[in-house]
Design a protein around this motif. Structure first.
Motif, PDB file in Angstrom:
ATOM      1  N   ARG A 147       0.833  -1.371   0.123  1.00 45.25           N
ATOM      2  CA  ARG A 147       0.040  -0.153  -0.044  1.00 45.25           C
ATOM      3  C   ARG A 147       0.993   1.147  -0.241  1.00 45.25           C
ATOM      4  O   ARG A 147       1.813   1.641   0.764  1.00 45.25           O
ATOM      5  CB  ARG A 147      -0.941   0.011   1.188  1.00 45.25           C
ATOM      6  CG  ARG A 147      -1.580   1.183   1.137  1.00 45.25           C
ATOM      7  CD  ARG A 147      -2.779   1.231   2.393  1.00 45.25           C
ATOM      8  NE  ARG A 147      -3.894   2.295   2.008  1.00 45.25           N
ATOM      9  CZ  ARG A 147      -4.868   2.201   2.032  1.00 45.25           C
ATOM     10  NH1 ARG A 147      -5.494   0.973   2.611  1.00 45.25           N
ATOM     11  NH2 ARG A 147      -5.726   3.262   1.898  1.00 45.25           N
ATOM     12  N   TYR A 148       0.845   2.289  -0.732  1.00 45.53           N
ATOM     13  CA  TYR A 148       1.468   3.313  -1.135  1.00 45.53           C
ATOM     14  C   TYR A 148       0.493   4.332  -0.857  1.00 45.53           C
ATOM     15  O   TYR A 148      -0.332   4.725  -1.833  1.00 45.53           O
ATOM     16  CB  TYR A 148       2.150   3.323  -2.447  1.00 45.53           C
ATOM     17  CG  TYR A 148       3.016   4.237  -2.777  1.00 45.53           C
ATOM     18  CD1 TYR A 148       4.298   4.418  -2.045  1.00 45.53           C
ATOM     19  CD2 TYR A 148       2.751   5.676  -3.756  1.00 45.53           C
ATOM     20  CE1 TYR A 148       5.214   5.569  -2.250  1.00 45.53           C
ATOM     21  CE2 TYR A 148       3.713   6.553  -3.591  1.00 45.53           C
ATOM     22  CZ  TYR A 148       4.853   6.647  -3.186  1.00 45.53           C
ATOM     23  OH  TYR A 148       5.712   7.523  -3.226  1.00 45.53           O
ATOM     24  N   GLY A 149       0.737   5.150   0.377  1.00 43.35           N
ATOM     25  CA  GLY A 149      -0.151   6.331   0.713  1.00 43.35           C
ATOM     26  C   GLY A 149      -1.431   6.010   0.625  1.00 43.35           C
ATOM     27  O   GLY A 149      -1.913   4.942   1.317  1.00 43.35           O
ATOM     28  N   SER A 150      -2.281   6.727   0.082  1.00 42.63           N
ATOM     29  CA  SER A 150      -3.674   6.206   0.231  1.00 42.63           C
ATOM     30  C   SER A 150      -4.285   5.692  -1.038  1.00 42.63           C
ATOM     31  O   SER A 150      -5.499   5.497  -1.325  1.00 42.63           O
ATOM     32  CB  SER A 150      -4.522   7.886   0.247  1.00 42.63           C
ATOM     33  OG  SER A 150      -4.282   8.713  -0.781  1.00 42.63           O
ATOM     34  N   GLU A 151      -3.340   5.161  -1.919  1.00 39.72           N
ATOM     35  CA  GLU A 151      -3.782   4.588  -3.290  1.00 39.72           C
ATOM     36  C   GLU A 151      -4.420   3.084  -2.651  1.00 39.72           C
ATOM     37  O   GLU A 151      -4.361   2.772  -1.749  1.00 39.72           O
ATOM     38  CB  GLU A 151      -2.686   4.298  -4.037  1.00 39.72           C
ATOM     39  CG  GLU A 151      -1.914   5.736  -4.588  1.00 39.72           C
ATOM     40  CD  GLU A 151      -2.888   6.256  -5.473  1.00 39.72           C
ATOM     41  OE1 GLU A 151      -3.569   5.639  -6.354  1.00 39.72           O
ATOM     42  OE2 GLU A 151      -2.909   7.722  -5.440  1.00 39.72           O
ATOM     43  N   THR A 152      -5.142   2.639  -3.844  1.00 38.77           N
ATOM     44  CA  THR A 152      -5.603   1.456  -3.591  1.00 38.77           C
ATOM     45  C   THR A 152      -4.635   0.202  -3.507  1.00 38.77           C
ATOM     46  O   THR A 152      -3.662   0.352  -4.178  1.00 38.77           O
ATOM     47  CB  THR A 152      -6.269   0.759  -4.926  1.00 38.77           C
ATOM     48  OG1 THR A 152      -7.268   1.921  -5.289  1.00 38.77           O
ATOM     49  CG2 THR A 152      -7.111  -0.485  -4.840  1.00 38.77           C
ATOM     50  N   PRO A 153      -4.490  -0.534  -2.475  1.00 40.22           N
ATOM     51  CA  PRO A 153      -3.658  -1.444  -2.199  1.00 40.22           C
ATOM     52  C   PRO A 153      -3.538  -2.582  -3.325  1.00 40.22           C
ATOM     53  O   PRO A 153      -4.463  -2.656  -4.069  1.00 40.22           O
ATOM     54  CB  PRO A 153      -3.860  -2.179  -0.831  1.00 40.22           C
ATOM     55  CG  PRO A 153      -5.224  -1.781  -0.593  1.00 40.22           C
ATOM     56  CD  PRO A 153      -5.656  -0.858  -1.619  1.00 40.22           C
ATOM     57  N   GLY A 154      -2.224  -3.184  -3.485  1.00 42.95           N
ATOM     58  CA  GLY A 154      -2.018  -3.903  -4.523  1.00 42.95           C
ATOM     59  C   GLY A 154      -1.312  -5.473  -3.976  1.00 42.95           C
ATOM     60  O   GLY A 154      -0.624  -5.200  -2.995  1.00 42.95           O
ATOM     61  N   TRP A 155      -1.439  -6.306  -4.700  1.00 36.75           N
ATOM     62  CA  TRP A 155      -0.593  -7.670  -4.280  1.00 36.75           C
ATOM     63  C   TRP A 155       0.348  -7.967  -5.585  1.00 36.75           C
ATOM     64  O   TRP A 155       0.313  -7.793  -6.478  1.00 36.75           O
ATOM     65  CB  TRP A 155      -1.921  -8.820  -4.548  1.00 36.75           C
ATOM     66  CG  TRP A 155      -2.899  -8.501  -3.203  1.00 36.75           C
ATOM     67  CD1 TRP A 155      -4.087  -7.922  -3.218  1.00 36.75           C
ATOM     68  CD2 TRP A 155      -2.878  -9.063  -2.144  1.00 36.75           C
ATOM     69  NE1 TRP A 155      -4.592  -7.834  -2.131  1.00 36.75           N
ATOM     70  CE2 TRP A 155      -3.891  -8.590  -1.238  1.00 36.75           C
ATOM     71  CE3 TRP A 155      -1.736 -10.005  -1.251  1.00 36.75           C
ATOM     72  CZ2 TRP A 155      -3.923  -9.019   0.120  1.00 36.75           C
ATOM     73  CZ3 TRP A 155      -1.836 -10.195  -0.009  1.00 36.75           C
ATOM     74  CH2 TRP A 155      -3.060  -9.814   0.712  1.00 36.75           C
TER      75      TRP A 155
END
Length: 160
Positions: A147-155
């Motif tokens: 998770r980078y900042g308030s961006e959508t988390p990724g896998w």
């Protein structure tokens, strides 16, 4: 192959036989006819993987003590085991040859990944893990949540 170096001097004849004796000592190393292999202490590891990894699939084999030590070190440096002991045992009377026994103690191979970074006011969070000995076959499988900042988390998932 015997190598003998002879040096002739005017008054003395000097024979250097050191190479001869070294080679003779090396060729006299005892070979053991290994007819069977046994592994103990495996929890996650599979015997079929270990036989292939050590190139012991085609038995019988003639192995010296130095070759047995090389096999022990190969298992030990695979990063899967914390202890490996080898033992050559003569097989019971009706059977011939030797049994090569490996006594192993496996390591924990699941490695967690936890990382947090704050740069320029934006946080990065990484959580996950990977296993370097998945399914007992030295396959690497892993996954991470990022998770980078308030961006959508990724896998991220990976295999090797």
């Amino acid at each position: 192959m015997n190598i003998v170096i002879m040096v002739f001097m005017t008054k003395n004849i000097i024979f250097f036989l050191s190479f001869y004796f070294l080679i003779q000592a090396h060729t006299r190393a005892q070979n053991y006819r290994v007819e069977a292999v046994d592994f103990s202490g495996f929890v996650a590891s599979q015997k079929s993987w270990a036989l292939k990894y050590l190139e012991l699939e085609k038995l019988p084999l003639n192995l010296s003590e130095q070759e047995v030590e090389r096999l022990r070190l190969k298992l030990l440096t695979s990063q899967v085991f914390q202890e490996v002991e080898t033992k050559l045992q003569k097989r019971p009377h009706p059977q011939k040859g030797y049994l090569l026994r490996f006594n192993c103690k496996e390591k924990w191979t699941l490695i967690p990944v936890v990382r947090g970074v704050l740069g320029g006011g934006t946080p990065l969070l990484v959580l996950g893990g990977y296993d370097i000995h998945s399914f007992g076959k030295l396959w690497v499988l892993g996954a991470e949540f990022r998770r980078y900042g308030s961006e959508t988390p990724g896998w991220v998932a990976y295999a090797k």
